[in-house]
Scaffold this active site. Structure first.
Site, mmCIF file in Angstrom:
data_model
loop_
_atom_site.group_PDB
_atom_site.id
_atom_site.type_symbol
_atom_site.label_atom_id
_atom_site.label_comp_id
_atom_site.label_asym_id
_atom_site.label_seq_id
_atom_site.Cartn_x
_atom_site.Cartn_y
_atom_site.Cartn_z
ATOM 1 C CB CYS A 69 24.778 64.573 101.455
ATOM 2 S SG CYS A 69 23.507 64.135 102.631
ATOM 3 C CB CYS A 75 23.408 61.143 107.858
ATOM 4 S SG CYS A 75 23.349 59.559 107.044
ATOM 5 C CB CYS A 78 28.651 59.285 103.370
ATOM 6 S SG CYS A 78 27.454 58.824 102.109
ATOM 7 C CB CYS A 151 20.091 59.007 100.763
ATOM 8 S SG CYS A 151 21.703 58.225 100.783
ATOM 9 C CD GLN A 275 28.832 43.456 96.399
ATOM 10 O OE1 GLN A 275 28.513 44.487 96.986
ATOM 11 N NE2 GLN A 275 29.894 42.759 96.731
ATOM 12 C CE1 TYR A 304 31.794 32.419 104.512
ATOM 13 C CE2 TYR A 304 33.519 31.945 102.911
ATOM 14 C CZ TYR A 304 33.067 31.960 104.218
ATOM 15 O OH TYR A 304 33.897 31.497 105.219
ATOM 16 C CD GLU A 325 24.516 32.567 101.201
ATOM 17 O OE1 GLU A 325 25.523 33.080 100.692
ATOM 18 O OE2 GLU A 325 23.985 32.991 102.243
ATOM 19 C CG ASP A 373 32.009 37.855 97.768
ATOM 20 O OD1 ASP A 373 32.493 38.672 98.572
ATOM 21 O OD2 ASP A 373 31.118 38.166 96.939
ATOM 22 C CB CYS A 400 33.133 43.963 101.497
ATOM 23 S SG CYS A 400 32.535 42.988 102.868
HETATM 24 N N1 SAH Z 1 29.092 36.103 96.506
HETATM 25 C C1 SAH Z 1 27.796 36.688 96.739
HETATM 26 C C2 SAH Z 1 27.493 36.953 98.201
HETATM 27 C C3 SAH Z 1 28.572 37.627 98.989
HETATM 28 S S1 SAH Z 1 28.070 38.272 100.554
HETATM 29 C C4 SAH Z 1 27.599 37.929 95.920
HETATM 30 O O1 SAH Z 1 28.567 38.501 95.442
HETATM 31 O O2 SAH Z 1 26.453 38.351 95.757
HETATM 32 C C5 SAH Z 1 28.466 37.028 101.680
HETATM 33 C C6 SAH Z 1 27.481 35.895 101.711
HETATM 34 O O3 SAH Z 1 27.948 34.962 102.676
HETATM 35 C C7 SAH Z 1 26.059 36.260 102.131
HETATM 36 O O4 SAH Z 1 25.158 35.793 101.165
HETATM 37 C C8 SAH Z 1 25.862 35.527 103.481
HETATM 38 O O5 SAH Z 1 24.541 35.056 103.654
HETATM 39 C C9 SAH Z 1 26.840 34.382 103.334
HETATM 40 N N2 SAH Z 1 27.369 33.782 104.563
HETATM 41 C C10 SAH Z 1 27.640 34.401 105.740
HETATM 42 N N3 SAH Z 1 28.197 33.530 106.595
HETATM 43 C C11 SAH Z 1 28.289 32.337 105.957
HETATM 44 C C12 SAH Z 1 28.790 31.053 106.320
HETATM 45 N N4 SAH Z 1 29.301 30.825 107.522
HETATM 46 N N5 SAH Z 1 28.728 30.077 105.406
HETATM 47 C C13 SAH Z 1 28.195 30.286 104.174
HETATM 48 N N6 SAH Z 1 27.721 31.481 103.786
HETATM 49 C C14 SAH Z 1 27.759 32.490 104.651
#
Ligand code: SAH
Length: 485
Positions: A69, A75, A78, A151, A275, A304, A325, A373, A400
């Site tokens: 890039c 930037c 990355c 990008c 994602q 989550y 969520e 997650d 992540c």
């Molecule tokens: N498992 C999903 C989302 C993962 S990202 C996937 O793979 O697509 C993390 C998620 O947690 C987001 O959607 C965010 O809105 C949510 N989040 C953040 N803080 C939170 C909390 N305290 N309780 C519940 N969800 C939450």
């Protein structure tokens, strides 16, 4: 700001891909410097912060590559383009191993064969620079915008739309928003492209709902980019670093796009998490479901859960999945996604995952598997304490951020869980980011439970297992508002 010029050698790289030098006993981050390299470095001290900038390289690493890039060194998007692909992969493997191997065996990173143009989402910021309209992303550690036309890690259509809008602004006499004066119209453009569906969502984030020549603007954009399937206007009139504001108006299309993942269809709204790299995400979720060890009999929590991706994929092999969520738009998407895919054994709850877990533990509910997650900050103490009190046989932790993952694994492994497998998956080539999925199993008789105070929220009771019942009702406050513009 005080500046010093020194000559130094990079001793190692930190988790964010920065080179690190030791200068008079202080460890200083130097972006774009590789372990073993030597260079002339300018030290910047600003308030509490100290960091170095590479001015000249005096000894080059054999791992160094020419970044694909042209904007790479200005930037901030990355961090690893100056490394050969194998070295990028080795960096991620080592980062995960350094942080997580104390807990269990780390498998080889699952890499991406073609590591460019993978991002299905772009976020472009607009500004005026010396009288010209520019668009791009902010430089690392600064509030300066790097103007970019394309990008290398982003979807090409998304790039093209961002650029078209920059070129359209003058003829419509629309100005970018100016952060200092608070004047102007366009702040950001978000583009999301369905990797498999090819549907395209564009969100114009504006500072004011007053949109002169709105219809002509829409028509022109539609003509230049007939691939756009939905266009939204998001009004963010606050002086904040948050990209999206509260008020949203659909200018055309459905207001969301759909994409497929692991054989299922998912809709996603502007504010819902999804994602950015779908082919690699399928691998990640495949591993998560494999680690859950499902036979069709399990009761599962997917914490989550976002738009219900993992929940719905797992639900096909389980008795029941409850997703929790915080983001109400994502919960609405998740409920719709269950319906679209005719999956009837899922329920979705809007609420804080930690509080929901407390509630489940206090009610004495029984779950076989908990999948979680969380965002980069990881989980929290209330969540983890309740998770341990629930005593599921298996925990699948998707993360992540290996730093917060390590912190949380420390708690879980001290209190009766054993890490069986750690699988890193590369969803973000060219950047330092890496996803990791971990399988934990309960050790018979060794779970250490704790007292937890009762739930703070009233009753995040899941909706009944029937799609005619809509699940949690949306509070009026969060409604998508129709606005005059
Ligand atoms: N498992 C999903 C989302 C993962 S990202 C996937 O793979 O697509 C993390 C998620 O947690 C987001 O959607 C965010 O809105 C949510 N989040 C953040 N803080 C939170 C909390 N305290 N309780 C519940 N969800 C939450």
């Amino acid at each position: 700001m005080k500046k010093e010029i020194i000559k130094a050698r990079c001793t190692h790289m930190d988790e964010e891909g920065n080179g690190v030098i030791n200068y008079k006993g202080t460890l200083i981050q130097v972006p774009h410097l590789i372990e073993g390299e030597e260079g002339v470095i300018q030290i910047h001290r600003h308030k509490e912060q100290v960091f170095g900038r590479l001015v000249e390289m005096t000894q080059k690493s054999p791992l160094r590559a020419e970044p694909p890039c042209p904007y790479y060194y200005t930037c901030g998007g990355c961090q690893l383009q100056h490394l050969k692909t194998d070295a990028q992969n080795a960096f991620k493997q080592q980062t995960v191993e350094k942080l997580l191997s104390p807990f269990g065996p780390v498998e080889a990173l699952i890499t991406m064969p073609d590591p460019l143009r993978y991002r299905n989402k772009s976020h472009t910021t607009y500004a005026v620079n010396r009288g010209a309209i520019v668009s791009g992303i902010y430089e690392a550690r600064s509030h300066r915008l790097t103007s970019i036309d394309q990008c290398m890690i982003q979807n090409e259509q998304a790039d093209a739309i961002g650029l078209t809008i920059r070129k359209m602004l003058p003829s419509f006499k629309l100005m970018p928003y100016d952060e200092d004066s608070g004047q102007g119209f366009l702040r950001h453009v978000l583009v999301r492209v369905g990797h498999y569906s090819k549907q395209v969502m564009v969100v114009l984030v504006v500072a004011t709902p007053v949109f002169p020549s709105k219809n002509n603007f829409i028509q022109k954009l539609k003509t230049l980019h007939p691939e756009i399937t939905t266009l939204l206007l998001n009004v963010n009139n606050r002086r904040t670093s948050m990209v999206l504001g509260h008020d949203e108006q659909v200018l055309f299309g459905k207001g969301y796009i759909e994409d497929t993942l692991c054989g299922l269809t998912f809709r996603l709204s502007p504010k819902s998490f999804y994602q950015v790299n779908p082919p690699q995400t399928q691998i990640l979720y495949g591993k998560a479901v494999e680690f859950a060890g499902l036979t069709g009999k399990e009761r599962i929590i997917d914490a989550y859960c976002g738009i219900g991706t993992i929940s719905l994929i797992a639900a096909q092999k389980a008795k029941e999945v409850i997703g929790v969520e915080l983001n109400e738009d994502a919960v609405r998407d998740a409920i719709a996604n269950a319906k679209t895919n005719s999956i009837k054994n899922t329920r979705f709850v809007k609420g804080d995952a930690g509080e929901f877990m407390v509630q489940m533990a206090v009610q004495g509910e029984i779950f076989d598997v908990v999948l979680l997650d969380p965002p980069r900050s990881g989980s929290d103490e209330r969540f983890l304490n309740s998770l341990i009190n629930l005593m599921p046989s298996r925990i699948v932790y998707v993360s992540c951020n290996p730093v917060t993952l390590a912190r949380d694994l420390k708690i879980l492994t001290k209190r009766g869980y054993k890490v069986e497998t750690i699988q890193p998956v590369d969803l973000f080539p060219m950047t330092y980011h890496v996803e990791t999925v971990v399988k934990l199993v309960r050790q018979m008789g060794s779970v250490i439970r704790t007292e937890i105070s009762p739930p703070i929220i009233s009753s995040p009771k899941p909706a009944p297992l029937n799609h005619k019942d809509r699940g949690p009702k949306k509070p009026h406050k969060g409604r998508v508002k129709k606005m005059r513009g």
